[in-house]
Design a protein around this motif. Structure first.
Motif, PDB file in Angstrom:
ATOM      1  N   LYS A 142      10.641 -48.338   0.829  1.00 34.08           N
ATOM      2  CA  LYS A 142      10.734 -48.821  -0.545  1.00 34.08           C
ATOM      3  C   LYS A 142      10.822 -47.650  -1.512  1.00 34.08           C
ATOM      4  O   LYS A 142      10.040 -46.708  -1.441  1.00 34.08           O
ATOM      5  CB  LYS A 142       9.516 -49.688  -0.876  1.00 34.08           C
ATOM      6  N   TYR A 143      11.806 -47.725  -2.394  1.00 32.95           N
ATOM      7  CA  TYR A 143      11.937 -46.759  -3.488  1.00 32.95           C
ATOM      8  C   TYR A 143      12.014 -47.556  -4.786  1.00 32.95           C
ATOM      9  O   TYR A 143      12.762 -48.545  -4.876  1.00 32.95           O
ATOM     10  CB  TYR A 143      13.202 -45.908  -3.339  1.00 32.95           C
ATOM     11  N   GLU A 144      11.255 -47.127  -5.776  1.00 32.76           N
ATOM     12  CA  GLU A 144      11.296 -47.771  -7.091  1.00 32.76           C
ATOM     13  C   GLU A 144      11.671 -46.728  -8.129  1.00 32.76           C
ATOM     14  O   GLU A 144      11.019 -45.683  -8.228  1.00 32.76           O
ATOM     15  CB  GLU A 144       9.950 -48.408  -7.430  1.00 32.76           C
ATOM     16  N   GLU A 146      13.484 -45.846 -12.224  1.00 32.99           N
ATOM     17  CA  GLU A 146      13.727 -46.304 -13.593  1.00 32.99           C
ATOM     18  C   GLU A 146      15.101 -45.817 -14.042  1.00 32.99           C
ATOM     19  O   GLU A 146      15.439 -44.642 -13.886  1.00 32.99           O
ATOM     20  CB  GLU A 146      12.665 -45.736 -14.543  1.00 32.99           C
ATOM     21  N   LYS A 157      14.595 -56.129 -13.544  1.00 37.54           N
ATOM     22  CA  LYS A 157      14.307 -55.513 -12.249  1.00 37.54           C
ATOM     23  C   LYS A 157      15.224 -56.090 -11.181  1.00 37.54           C
ATOM     24  O   LYS A 157      15.302 -57.299 -11.021  1.00 37.54           O
ATOM     25  CB  LYS A 157      12.841 -55.737 -11.862  1.00 37.54           C
ATOM     26  N   VAL A 159      16.398 -55.913  -7.024  1.00 38.05           N
ATOM     27  CA  VAL A 159      16.115 -55.494  -5.655  1.00 38.05           C
ATOM     28  C   VAL A 159      17.451 -55.314  -4.941  1.00 38.05           C
ATOM     29  O   VAL A 159      18.242 -56.259  -4.847  1.00 38.05           O
ATOM     30  CB  VAL A 159      15.248 -56.529  -4.906  1.00 38.05           C
ATOM     31  N   ARG A 377      14.727 -50.685   0.679  1.00 36.79           N
ATOM     32  CA  ARG A 377      14.513 -51.658  -0.396  1.00 36.79           C
ATOM     33  C   ARG A 377      14.430 -50.860  -1.693  1.00 36.79           C
ATOM     34  O   ARG A 377      13.415 -50.206  -1.972  1.00 36.79           O
ATOM     35  CB  ARG A 377      13.230 -52.454  -0.172  1.00 36.79           C
ATOM     36  N   GLU A 379      14.252 -50.779  -5.599  1.00 36.74           N
ATOM     37  CA  GLU A 379      13.918 -51.566  -6.771  1.00 36.74           C
ATOM     38  C   GLU A 379      14.246 -50.744  -8.019  1.00 36.74           C
ATOM     39  O   GLU A 379      13.698 -49.664  -8.217  1.00 36.74           O
ATOM     40  CB  GLU A 379      12.446 -51.961  -6.753  1.00 36.74           C
ATOM     41  N   ILE A 380      15.168 -51.260  -8.816  1.00 36.25           N
ATOM     42  CA  ILE A 380      15.582 -50.543 -10.023  1.00 36.25           C
ATOM     43  C   ILE A 380      15.054 -51.295 -11.233  1.00 36.25           C
ATOM     44  O   ILE A 380      15.317 -52.489 -11.416  1.00 36.25           O
ATOM     45  CB  ILE A 380      17.114 -50.421 -10.119  1.00 36.25           C
ATOM     46  N   ASN A 381      14.308 -50.589 -12.053  1.00 38.73           N
ATOM     47  CA  ASN A 381      13.814 -51.152 -13.319  1.00 38.73           C
ATOM     48  C   ASN A 381      14.729 -50.673 -14.436  1.00 38.73           C
ATOM     49  O   ASN A 381      14.831 -49.472 -14.719  1.00 38.73           O
ATOM     50  CB  ASN A 381      12.384 -50.685 -13.580  1.00 38.73           C
TER      51      ASN A 381
END
Length: 384
Positions: A142-144, A146, A157, A159, A377, A379-381
């Protein structure tokens, strides 16, 4: 193809070195046989050993249809030997260095040969078992991140499921592919991106085993996009592969961009292999994305992780790559780490987020030591 004496000499040199190392490995095996009292016919041993050693090369010969299963078997057998060859060479070198010390202190060399050879074989067997488990048991990383841009009327957000380097062929097939489908669909992703090397050179096993059917079971809210890797070029079936992907709703981007969800760009570059003299070339990254609306998020796929600075300068917000496998098994990761600015994981390059995957499948043997098969996975905010 124009005759190039330098390439011929290089091939001869590599084959000579490869053959010499394998003679060294084979000699160690027969020495261990003699030490523990295993009876064998020398000629038969070297014939069988030679078939295994050159199996990966021999398996690529275009056999007549009736003998194709033999070719596939040789290729699979030879691919696993690639791992044994590399690890065995280093282990036997260590054994010989330690053996010099045993000889120097006048130790029992015959007993040393038995224990040392047994230890090498046990280590190889253990690493084959561990490496196989690592290869067939993918993890989700998982990478999140901004991105300071917005998409009008869309969730802040997203995925995104990312998977590269499947290398679908005679080793990696539908069973492993179904693991991908199950895990990716469980994410309920907004988008699925495949940054290259979906097939492993030849498209024949991909077609024979109807692997596109499993790929067609992938589901996402805003579509599935892919780019070509070097192996799609090597096999010479890129156009046919693109057609098969289109049939199951996966668009392969060839120096192309698409705008989705009213304001997010996905851009896909041709692989670096396209820069070779015999290929059609590819656009510079600035040519590909430089004219896009820079106020909107731009996700770029480029199979090989090179020239991050150019992508950042051109305005990419996220760059997704594969190719390296993180060396796949030790000590290869030491070389990939030196060859690439980032050979695996995450890097911030100016305002751009770079993610390089170690890949979902494997090249050659389904063995991973020091790396894992993975699905990303992301996740871009986005800003509101």
């Amino acid at each position: 193809m124009k005759f190039n004496p330098r390439i011929v000499m290089l091939i001869i040199l590599l084959l000579t070195v490869f053959s010499s190392i394998n003679l060294y490995i084979g000699w160690h095996i027969t020495s261990w046989f003699d030490a523990v009292g295993i009876k064998y016919e020398p000629m038969l041993f070297w014939v069988i050993f030679g078939i295994i050693v050159y199996g990966y090369i021999g398996g690529r010969i275009p056999f007549p249809k009736i003998f194709k299963p033999i070719g596939r078997f040789l290729k699979v057998l030879g691919s696993y030997y690639v791992f044994v060859f590399e690890i065995g060479f280093f282990l036997f070198l260590l054994v010989d260095i330690a053996g010099l010390f045993v000889f120097w202190i006048e130790g029992n060399m015959e007993l040393y040969l038995i224990y040392a050879g047994s230890a090498v074989l046990a280590i190889i067997a253990f690493m084959l078992s561990l490496g196989s488990w690592n290869a067939w048991s993918p993890v989700i990383r998982k990478y999140e991140v901004e991105v300071n841009k917005s998409i009008a009327g869309v969730d802040k957000k997203w995925v995104i499921a990312v998977a590269s380097d499947f290398h679908l062929g005679n080793v990696v097939g539908n069973k492993h592919l179904k693991r991908l489908v199950t895990r990716v669909n469980a994410m309920k992703p907004d988008l699925i991106l495949l940054p290259g090397d979906v097939i492993d050179d030849s498209i024949e096993p991909f077609l024979r085993n109807n692997m596109s059917k499993a790929l067609g079971e992938l589901q996402s809210k805003h579509g599935i996009y892919a780019v070509l890797g070097n192996h799609e070029y090597y096999g010479g079936h890129a156009e046919q592969y693109i057609e098969e992907m289109n049939k199951v709703g996966i668009q392969v981007l060839l120096d192309e961009t698409v705008e989705i969800a009213g304001g997010l760009y996905v851009a896909g570059r041709k692989d670096k292999t396209a820069e070779s003299p015999d290929s059609t070339g590819r656009l510079e990254v600035k040519e590909l994305i430089g004219s896009l609306d820079a106020t909107k998020p731009i996700i770029l796929m480029d199979h090989q992780p090179t020239k991050f600075d150019k992508a950042a300068e051109a305005g990419a917000d996220v760059l997704l790559c594969g190719h390296t496998h993180r060396g796949q098994f030790i000590p290869n990761h030491l070389f990939t780490k030196r060859l690439f600015e980032l050979d695996w994981g995450y890097l911030r390059k100016e305002a751009m987020h770079v993610i390089v995957s170690s890949g979902f499948g494997t090249w050659g043997p389904a063995i991973r030591i020091g790396s894992r098969s993975e699905i990303i996975r992301l996740e871009i905010n986005f800003s509101s």
